[in-house]
Every structure is written in C-alpha cells, then in structure tokens.
Design an enzyme around this catalytic site. Structure first.
Site, mmCIF file in Angstrom:
data_model
loop_
_atom_site.group_PDB
_atom_site.id
_atom_site.type_symbol
_atom_site.label_atom_id
_atom_site.label_comp_id
_atom_site.label_asym_id
_atom_site.label_seq_id
_atom_site.Cartn_x
_atom_site.Cartn_y
_atom_site.Cartn_z
ATOM 1 N N LYS A 114 0.837 -1.185 0.000
ATOM 2 C CA LYS A 114 0.000 0.000 0.000
ATOM 3 C C LYS A 114 0.881 1.248 0.000
ATOM 4 O O LYS A 114 1.912 1.290 0.687
ATOM 5 C CB LYS A 114 -0.878 -0.038 1.255
ATOM 6 N N SER A 134 -9.365 1.107 3.110
ATOM 7 C CA SER A 134 -8.606 1.986 2.241
ATOM 8 C C SER A 134 -7.548 1.254 1.428
ATOM 9 O O SER A 134 -6.989 1.793 0.483
ATOM 10 C CB SER A 134 -7.938 3.084 3.070
ATOM 11 N N SER A 171 -9.528 -1.456 7.226
ATOM 12 C CA SER A 171 -8.988 -1.357 5.874
ATOM 13 C C SER A 171 -8.198 -2.577 5.423
ATOM 14 O O SER A 171 -7.918 -2.711 4.231
ATOM 15 C CB SER A 171 -8.083 -0.120 5.768
#
Length: 599
Positions: free
Chosen positions: A79, A153, A177
């Site tokens: 990420k 996310s 997330s």
C-alpha cells in the site's frame, strides 16, 4: 515447468520453482499481467519492468537455491502509505508525495526473506475510508464486478492479489482497511494485534492504533508473512514484545443477536452470515449470542469522536498549506477535528474505557467473535453520491477491533446469487493471532470459495509455528481444553499444538478423592487398548518448570509414547495410586468419561 495459475498462491509458486521455473520467469509473467490488467487504478507506482527483473536476478545471485529463504521469489505489493526506498510515497495525494530514504521496517523484513516487490498500490487518500473511491489515481474495482467498490482503504493491495498480480500484499488497518477489501475480493485479510508488526516508515492515520496487515489467498499464506513481518522494533514507539495466547480447542463463538444484525437491506449478506454461523457450528464451535452494543458504541468513536484529531495530527503541517490538494471527502473528515479540544480527547478516552469495561462481560461468555466483515457492498456510483453514510456502513463491525487491541482474520464466506462476494471475520483478544488462525483456516476451507478470482483454489494447511526453545507436554485429564485446570496452561501462555492419542498399552483410571477429579495414566506393556486421547501443548522453559512444580502426588511428568511411536513429556501416575481406582480406559479418554457422568 508448472504453469503459473490465475491467482498466485504460495503453493503454486513453490511448485513452479520446484519444476524449473525461476524468479526471472515469474516476474516476466507478472509484468505481462500488469500491462494487460483491465483495472488501471490498482497501482500508483508499479516497479519498473527492468528494475523488477534486476531484483529477481539479485535474489537468484544471493540465494540461488529455491526455497532457501522463507519468502523466496514470492511477488508482493505494498500500500502506498508504506515507505519503499527508490519509490515515492504518496498516500494517494500527489502534493504530499516524498521520496523515502529507507524502507519501512516491514518492507525490509519481507525483502530480506526473499519476497520481490512489484509495486505500490492505490488507497483511499491518507488511509481515510473503507471503500476505495477516495483517490485521485482512480477507484479500483471489485474483481467480481467492475461496477462495485473494491473496499478500502487498502484497495489496490486487495485487487492486486485477487487478480493474480501478487502472491500477497500489505495493507494497513485502522478501522477495517485490511479486512473490508478482503471481503469484497474473496481474500483472506490478516489483521494482527496492534503492536506486533512495526509501523516504522508507515504514514499514520491514527498512529496509536494503526496496524500493518496482509492480504493473501489463504490463512496459511497470510500467517507465514505475518510471522516474518512481526517482532519488536525500538524505533516504533507503539511496537511491543508479545507472547502468543492460547485459545480452547473447542471455541465458544460469539454471534450477533437478532437486533444487532444490521445489513441495511442486504438480505443476501444476511443469509450468508447465517450460513457462516451454521458452518462454525458444524466445525464444532459452541455458538453463543452476545451483546454487540458496547463494541458498536466504541466503533462509532473512531469517526464520531476525538480520534479524528489524531488523523489531523498526522497531516497537520500539510493540511495547513495544501488543504485544497486533498480529496474533498477526506478533507471534510479530517478537518472535522478543527475545534476539538483536549477536553474532548479525555472525554473520548473515558467513553472508550467505559465501553471496554462493558465489553468485558461479553468476552467472558466467548472465546472469539464471528462477525460480518461488512454488512453491505455498494457500487462506485452510489458511493460517490453518498460518500460518508455509505462508507460508514462498511465499518459497523470492524471499527472497534484496534480500540480493543484485538486480533482479527477476515475470510471469504460465500457469494450472493448476483456473484458478489461476502466475508466474515473472526475477532479475538490480543495476541491470540496464532490460535485464531486455526479456526479461521477451517472456516475458509469449509466455505469452499477458493481465493480471489480462482474460486476453485484449494486451501493449504497452516504452517507449523516455531517451537524452538519450547517444551511439549501431553495432558490427559483435568488440564484438557475446557476442563477445570486448563487455566494452569493458558495462564502460562501455553500453545495448543494438537490432539493426539497414546500408544495402545496405556490404561486410564479415575482417581478417588481428587478435587477436581483427575485421572491416572499407567502404562502396561502388552496391553492392547484403544489408545487414549491426549492434548499436546507447549510451554517455554520457565512456564514448564512452574507448571510441573504444581503437579501433586501421585501424579507426575514422565515420557509418554504416542500412537505414532514418538515420545513426549506427559502426565503419568504412580502404579500404587490406581489400586482400587475405577478403570475408564474403554471410554478412550477422560473427556468422554466425564461426559458419561452428566445427568
């Protein structure tokens, strides 16, 4: 050479290497897939093809033997709020981008173990959101229907694994997330207990409760990564040392009462949750309804309480100058902290402490919770039209976990008639990460969903945790899981390893006058019995020593021979102790004998 499958699970990659494949050949296939991907929003910064090839060559030069490193040749994504030297960190905000001088601790550990980074993935800006649409780099989509959100996310990380571009991927989880995107893409999401994996080199959302997570095709693959990533890091003020906490063999699984089963009209998800509960029951769990209210109220604090100010603290210098460069929804959420006071912060802490205390009564009833990962899924268009309220739905059952210091594992749990995936999460007290994985793995296997786009992918066995420096002990009676003295093991942070059976030449007796009731195990060479059920646990040296010191005569610890011929330390009785005692060998074990006494 074995061909690479659509979803890159660890077993398939290792088979590929064992039959002549190389990391260089693997990265060529990954490059081909990345170029041909139908979702342009997965990556913010992919590793350049030649740099990826060079990384593969470097791995082959420093560790020529396949499998010589634990993650040898396994491609992964990270990420883009996690630092990687040589690649910008954007947190999905171009104006915020910077070039880190070094890798985040977690990246350094994984690449040292032989993993190959293929790129940095998209996310809801500043990790603020659970849907994946709050990024100027586009909105990744669920691999099963491009009209629907990927979850966030950690949006791009989940889609990268589900679509076969990486064998695993790193996310972060503050509100869910690392779990919601797993549910929306038919993946496993490993959310470790806070503090187990260092966050050094991670752009914070709520720094005090942020967790680095793992997306993978199976619990086995995800746990293998977590074990390498975790460990104390003195440069992270929230990193800590930890011990693995055992859970009973037969779990008491908490499920939602009917009044808390809020699915916002998604009847298909509600039905799949019911099926998951039945699956857990079939796997031997005791199902216990519990009161979710204190968990729900704590969950609401994350966005409705002063923890929004912690998000503001993470970007205060940037937002003071570049607020106009932010996603409007993310800016609206974070700027909601303006005007909050120290009084608000303390009052929020008081509320959270009260909800934790109320939740203790519910934890006393159960060993782990089985919850929907998300009660609903939405299209991208619907999410963009109502970004706050619809996003909030996704966190209804996830937001509390880090507040309460929990371990959590999200697993696939079926598909709706429209072909959309549904997931459940197992949540348990902190540092039960290893123990929780056992039942999570069984739940995933029983659901038979495969992983990502590969709905027929088999579920591999869990890797065995390292027992270096620990001592195995076989228990036969009152120390069995759920029995009166099992706490003497769990209080010493013993690990349950497995159920086993003795060799056939053992007899079992119910000893008279013992409180609580205890059996005596005696070996009689030449006796041909059924073998007796035992549980194998492990303790560290100090725990083993203090455990043995508590054993009263006429019991003691000696060497037991198991059905496979191996030996282990375990409970035995002095022969004189069983004189006149009731023999219960025919029951095959103490638990069955005790059950026979029930009215």
């Amino acid at each position: 050479m074995t061909a690479l499958p659509a979803v890159l699970d660890f077993a398939a990659l290792r088979s590929f290497y064992a039959t002549g494949g190389t990391p260089l050949a693997m990265v060529e296939e990954v490059i081909r897939r990345m170029v041909g991907s139908g979702d342009p929003a997965i990556f913010i910064t992919p590793v350049a093809p030649e740099a990826l090839r060079e990384a593969a060559r470097t791995l082959m030069a420093r560790a020529p033997e396949p499998g010589s490193l634990p993650l040898w040749g396994l491609p992964f994504a990270a990420k883009d709020n996690i630092d990687v030297a040589g690649l910008p960190t954007t947190a999905a905000c171009p104006a915020f981008a910077y070039d880190p001088a070094s890798d985040a601790t977690v990246i350094a550990r994984l690449t040292a173990a032989g993993a190959l980074l293929v790129g940095k993935t998209n996310l809801d800006q500043f990790a603020t959101g659970l849907n994946g649409s709050r990024s100027p780099y586009g909105a990744p989509r669920s691999v099963f229907d491009a009209d629907y959100v990927s979850g966030g996310s950690s949006s791009g990380s989940a889609v990268a694994v589900a679509s076969g571009l990486a064998a695993f991927a790193l996310g972060t989880d503050t509100a869910g997330s690392g779990r919601v995107p797993a549910a929306f893409n038919n993946l496993v999401g490993i959310k470790p207990s806070p503090g187990r994996i260092p966050t050094t080199g991670v752009v914070p959302a709520c720094r005090s409760i942020d967790v680095v997570t793992v997306f993978a095709a199976s619990v086995a693959d995800g746990i293998a990564v977590r074990r390498i990533a975790e460990g104390f890091d003195p440069s992270d003020e929230y990193s800590r040392t930890f011990d693995d906490i055992a859970l009973p063999t037969r779990l008491r699984i908490g499920v939602l009462r009917s009044e808390e089963r809020e699915f916002f009209g998604n009847d298909a998800y509600a039905a799949l949750y019911e099926e998951a509960i039945e699956r857990a029951k079939t796997l031997g769990a005791e199902i216990v309804e519990f009161d979710y209210r204190p968990f729900r109220l704590a969950a609401a604090l994350l966005y409705e309480g002063p923890w929004v100010a912690e998000r503001f603290a993470a970007v205060k210098e940037f937002i003071g100058i570049h607020a106009d460069a932010m996603d409007p929804t993310v800016r609206r959420i974070i700027e909601g902290a303006r005007g909050m006071t120290a009084v608000d912060a303390f009052e929020g802490q008081y509320k959270l402490a009260a909800y934790r205390r109320q939740a203790e009564a519910e934890w006393a009833k159960v060993d782990a919770l089985l919850l929907p990962t998300s009660p609903d899924i939405q299209t991208v268009d619907a999410m963009l039209a109502d970004p706050i309220a619809l996003n909030a739905r996704f966190g209804r059952f996830t937001n509390f976990a880090n507040f309460f210091g929990c371990a959590a594992i999200a697993v696939p749990a079926g598909f709706t008639s429209a072909g959309l995936p549904f997931g459940v999460q197992l949540v348990a007290p902190g540092d039960t990460d290893e123990a929780l994985a056992v039942f999570a793995d069984r739940m995933h296997a029983a659901a038979a969903t495969g992983a990502g786009l590969a709905r027929d992918l088999p579920t591999p066995p869990l890797p065995t945790p390292s027992e270096t420096g620990r001592i195995a002990v076989a228990v036969v009676g009152a120390h069995l899981t759920g029995m009166p003295l099992n706490h003497q093991l769990t209080s010493r942070k013993a690990r349950f390893l497995r159920e086993d059976r003795t060799a056939p030449d053992y007899r079992l007796y119910a000893l008279a006058g013992t409180v609580p009731a205890k059996p005596g195990l005696v070996r009689e060479p030449g006796f041909a019995g059924p073998g007796l059920i035992v549980e194998i646990w492990s303790l560290d040296a100090a725990g083993f020593g203090s455990f043995v010191a508590e054993i009263p005569q006429p019991l003691g610890i000696g060497k037991l021979t198991l059905a496979d011929g191996s030996c282990v330390s375990g409970f035995i009785a002095e022969p004189a102790a069983v004189s006149g005692a009731t023999e219960v060998t025919a029951f095959g074990g103490w638990r069955a004998y005790v059950a026979s006494l029930a009215p």
